[in-house]
Design an enzyme around this catalytic site. Structure first.
Site, PDB file in Angstrom:
ATOM      1  N   GLY A  26      -2.813 -33.431   6.332  1.00 29.40           N
ATOM      2  CA  GLY A  26      -1.934 -34.575   6.550  1.00 29.40           C
ATOM      3  C   GLY A  26      -2.645 -35.908   6.432  1.00 29.40           C
ATOM      4  N   ASP A  27      -3.908 -35.949   6.836  1.00 32.71           N
ATOM      5  CA  ASP A  27      -4.705 -37.166   6.702  1.00 32.71           C
ATOM      6  C   ASP A  27      -4.799 -37.566   5.244  1.00 32.71           C
ATOM      7  OD1 ASP A  27      -6.646 -39.227   7.548  1.00 32.71           O
ATOM      8  OD2 ASP A  27      -8.121 -37.939   6.566  1.00 32.71           O
ATOM      9  N   ALA A  28      -5.061 -36.606   4.385  1.00 33.12           N
ATOM     10  CA  ALA A  28      -5.170 -36.874   2.944  1.00 33.12           C
ATOM     11  C   ALA A  28      -3.818 -37.276   2.359  1.00 33.12           C
ATOM     12  CB  ALA A  28      -5.722 -35.651   2.224  1.00 33.12           C
TER      13      ALA A  28
END
Length: 135
Positions: A26-28
């Site tokens: 999700g960060d990416a």
């Protein structure tokens, strides 16, 4: 698996991924969306583009954006969000509180879960809601 651009994991496969693993993806996803949004809106160029990205993807900003979309989440999405918020993180950046970092991790876990579920439409819908006031 042959196509990682159009991935759709089963519910069993998704359940086997840790909250930290979901947040990692999700960060990416969030950073790619922010970078795309900045370029599409002409918000910054050159060196300013990197600084603008950092301001939007930091834990404090993510926590604020998470609060904005909480009322929009389904019951299932809320459960994933809470699972992400309760993830056992071992270090918190000095510029964010533990609560902010938990909210940011929860947002990232939710985005990772939706992405791996193949719900790009929902990722986009939530991202647009997060960025509404930034235009």
């Amino acid at each position: 698996m042959d196509n990682y651009f159009d991935i759709q994991l089963t519910d069993d496969q998704l359940r086997s991924i840790s909250s930290i693993g979901l947040a990692h993806v999700g960060d990416a996803v969030f950073e790619l969306l922010v970078r795309t949004w900045l370029c599409a809106h002409g918000k910054a160029t050159g060196k300013g583009l990197h600084q603008a990205t950092i301001r939007l993807v930091c834990a404090e900003s993510q926590a604020e954006k998470a609060e904005r979309i909480l009322p929009l989440l389904t019951e299932e999405e809320t459960a994933v969000f809470k699972r992400g918020r309760n993830a056992q993180v071992h270090s918190v950046p000095g510029h964010a509180s533990r609560a902010q970092y938990g909210e940011a991790t929860a947002l990232e876990a939710l985005l990772g879960w939706l992405w791996l579920k193949g719900r790009k439409d929902r990722v986009n819908e939530l991202f647009c809601a997060m960025m509404e006031e930034a235009v």
